[in-house]
Design a protein around this motif. Structure first.
Motif, PDB file in Angstrom:
ATOM      1  N   TYR A  25       0.622  -1.146   0.030  1.00  0.00           N
ATOM      2  CA  TYR A  25      -0.043   0.091   0.030  1.00  0.00           C
ATOM      3  C   TYR A  25       0.725   1.214  -0.072  1.00  0.00           C
ATOM      4  O   TYR A  25       0.502   2.392  -0.586  1.00  0.00           O
ATOM      5  N   LEU A  26       2.074   1.053   0.507  1.00  0.00           N
ATOM      6  CA  LEU A  26       2.974   2.392   0.474  1.00  0.00           C
ATOM      7  C   LEU A  26       3.752   2.218  -0.770  1.00  0.00           C
ATOM      8  O   LEU A  26       4.152   3.513  -1.566  1.00  0.00           O
ATOM      9  N   GLU A  27       4.267   1.253  -1.414  1.00  0.00           N
ATOM     10  CA  GLU A  27       4.880   0.910  -2.500  1.00  0.00           C
ATOM     11  C   GLU A  27       4.278   1.645  -3.836  1.00  0.00           C
ATOM     12  O   GLU A  27       4.843   2.035  -4.684  1.00  0.00           O
ATOM     13  N   GLU A  28       2.850   1.204  -3.636  1.00  0.00           N
ATOM     14  CA  GLU A  28       2.043   1.767  -4.784  1.00  0.00           C
ATOM     15  C   GLU A  28       0.746   2.729  -3.993  1.00  0.00           C
ATOM     16  O   GLU A  28      -0.320   2.518  -4.164  1.00  0.00           O
ATOM     17  N   SER A  29       1.135   3.656  -3.107  1.00  0.00           N
ATOM     18  CA  SER A  29       0.131   4.435  -2.789  1.00  0.00           C
ATOM     19  C   SER A  29      -0.713   5.288  -3.515  1.00  0.00           C
ATOM     20  O   SER A  29      -2.116   5.087  -3.268  1.00  0.00           O
ATOM     21  N   ALA A  30      -0.281   5.689  -4.751  1.00  0.00           N
ATOM     22  CA  ALA A  30      -1.224   6.304  -5.737  1.00  0.00           C
ATOM     23  C   ALA A  30      -2.220   5.301  -6.026  1.00  0.00           C
ATOM     24  O   ALA A  30      -3.661   5.783  -6.050  1.00  0.00           O
ATOM     25  N   ARG A  31      -1.734   3.995  -6.430  1.00  0.00           N
ATOM     26  CA  ARG A  31      -2.863   3.066  -6.824  1.00  0.00           C
ATOM     27  C   ARG A  31      -3.445   2.690  -5.776  1.00  0.00           C
ATOM     28  O   ARG A  31      -5.032   2.615  -5.980  1.00  0.00           O
ATOM     29  N   PHE A  32      -3.168   2.458  -4.614  1.00  0.00           N
ATOM     30  CA  PHE A  32      -3.961   2.120  -3.278  1.00  0.00           C
ATOM     31  C   PHE A  32      -5.222   3.060  -3.253  1.00  0.00           C
ATOM     32  O   PHE A  32      -6.146   2.745  -2.848  1.00  0.00           O
ATOM     33  N   ILE A  33      -4.473   4.404  -3.125  1.00  0.00           N
ATOM     34  CA  ILE A  33      -5.839   5.507  -2.982  1.00  0.00           C
ATOM     35  C   ILE A  33      -6.766   5.367  -4.044  1.00  0.00           C
ATOM     36  O   ILE A  33      -7.995   5.338  -3.864  1.00  0.00           O
ATOM     37  N   ASN A  34      -6.260   4.976  -5.465  1.00  0.00           N
ATOM     38  CA  ASN A  34      -7.362   4.912  -6.402  1.00  0.00           C
ATOM     39  C   ASN A  34      -8.251   3.663  -6.355  1.00  0.00           C
ATOM     40  O   ASN A  34      -9.562   3.668  -6.609  1.00  0.00           O
ATOM     41  N   ASP A  35      -7.769   2.484  -5.852  1.00  0.00           N
ATOM     42  CA  ASP A  35      -8.350   1.376  -5.548  1.00  0.00           C
ATOM     43  C   ASP A  35      -9.502   1.615  -4.354  1.00  0.00           C
ATOM     44  O   ASP A  35     -10.423   1.015  -4.202  1.00  0.00           O
ATOM     45  N   MET A  36      -9.043   2.398  -3.401  1.00  0.00           N
ATOM     46  CA  MET A  36      -9.959   2.605  -2.122  1.00  0.00           C
ATOM     47  C   MET A  36     -11.160   3.423  -2.555  1.00  0.00           C
ATOM     48  O   MET A  36     -12.283   3.170  -2.345  1.00  0.00           O
ATOM     49  N   ASN A  37     -10.905   4.725  -3.650  1.00  0.00           N
ATOM     50  CA  ASN A  37     -11.980   5.377  -3.889  1.00  0.00           C
ATOM     51  C   ASN A  37     -12.780   4.646  -4.863  1.00  0.00           C
ATOM     52  O   ASN A  37     -14.231   4.793  -4.802  1.00  0.00           O
ATOM     53  N   ASN A  38     -12.278   3.639  -5.786  1.00  0.00           N
ATOM     54  CA  ASN A  38     -13.344   2.749  -6.717  1.00  0.00           C
ATOM     55  C   ASN A  38     -14.239   1.985  -5.930  1.00  0.00           C
ATOM     56  O   ASN A  38     -15.404   1.990  -5.904  1.00  0.00           O
ATOM     57  N   PHE A  39     -13.580   1.419  -4.810  1.00  0.00           N
ATOM     58  CA  PHE A  39     -14.221   0.359  -3.756  1.00  0.00           C
ATOM     59  C   PHE A  39     -15.156   1.155  -3.049  1.00  0.00           C
ATOM     60  O   PHE A  39     -16.419   0.792  -2.862  1.00  0.00           O
ATOM     61  N   LEU A  40     -14.957   2.344  -2.438  1.00  0.00           N
ATOM     62  CA  LEU A  40     -15.772   3.089  -1.664  1.00  0.00           C
ATOM     63  C   LEU A  40     -17.150   3.463  -2.536  1.00  0.00           C
ATOM     64  O   LEU A  40     -18.249   3.709  -1.939  1.00  0.00           O
TER      65      LEU A  40
END
Length: 236
Positions: free
Chosen positions: A214-229
């Motif tokens: 989640y830190l190595e790919e923080s931008a991707r993680f945020i995007n995946d979070m937003n899509n999921f939410l």
């Protein structure tokens, strides 16, 4: 002067995010992600420090009590929870206590479930026990474990010997599981176990990433979070 009722209503109706960091981490462990959501004026963000080592011997319930106190003090009755590694253990405990607390659950590199030990781990345990029997000076546990004081070591033992399968099975909120394919601390077989116990969970694997995907790919993680939410707005 008393806080205006309208302001208080708006504050407590904002979407609330609770971040639970991994063992040995702190409130900065989710920094790129938590700060992103903290900048959104429609969000409240809470990132409690989970002491490691604690000043006294802790159990998982003691850690959960600390989080419960934070929730009570801030009048949090519903929230999105994002947890890494050790933090996932607390999600299981808190969800069992408060089945309607979490509107959405996001777990990355989650620990807390019993899976078969690898041959390397079994070999290390066998070698350690043999050395102790023969009177050799051998050191057991990881380097992180050996650096802990006595309270920390006892707390660590209290935590790792708990299998939370029954508690994890009780998670019914929309759930997203994010794992690194090269996670050596909580390998993919942990993720598979989570999926078995939470069959409705969505899963995403970050190829080539490790325990802190989640830190190595923080931008991707945020995007995946937003899509999921966004796909589960009705659960809020």
């Amino acid at each position: 002067m008393a806080k205006p009722i309208l302001v208080e209503f708006i504050y407590y109706s904002m979407r609330t995010f609770l971040f639970l960091h991994g063992w040995g981490g702190n409130c900065d462990s989710f920094a790129p992600i938590s700060r992103y959501f903290a900048r959104d004026l429609t969000c409240r963000v809470f990132v409690p420090n989970l002491p490691c080592p604690p000043q006294k011997v802790y159990t998982l319930e003691d850690y959960a009590d600390d989080v419960d106190k934070l929730l009570y003090q801030n009048k949090i009755t519903r929230c999105v929870v994002i947890a890494h590694s050790f933090g996932a253990r607390l999600v299981a405990i808190l969800n069992a206590r408060h089945p309607h607390l979490f509107t959405q659950v996001i777990i990355t590199g989650g620990a807390g479930l019993s899976v078969g030990k690898s041959w390397r781990v079994r070999w290390k345990i066998w070698w350690y026990k043999l050395g102790r029997r023969l009177g050799w000076r051998v050191q057991g546990g990881s380097a992180d474990y050996r650096r802990l004081d006595e309270n920390g070591k006892k707390t660590f033992q209290n935590i790792i010997h708990r299998d939370l399968s029954l508690e994890v099975k009780q998670i019914h909120a929309p759930t997203l599981l994010v794992w690194g394919s090269r996670d050596c601390d909580t390998p993919l077989k942990q993720m598979k176990r989570w999926c078995t116990l939470i069959p409705h969970a969505q899963k995403i694997i970050y190829r080539g990433k490790g325990h802190f995907a989640y830190l190595e790919e923080s931008a991707r993680f945020i995007n995946d979070m937003n899509n999921f939410l966004a796909s589960h707005q009705g659960a809020q």
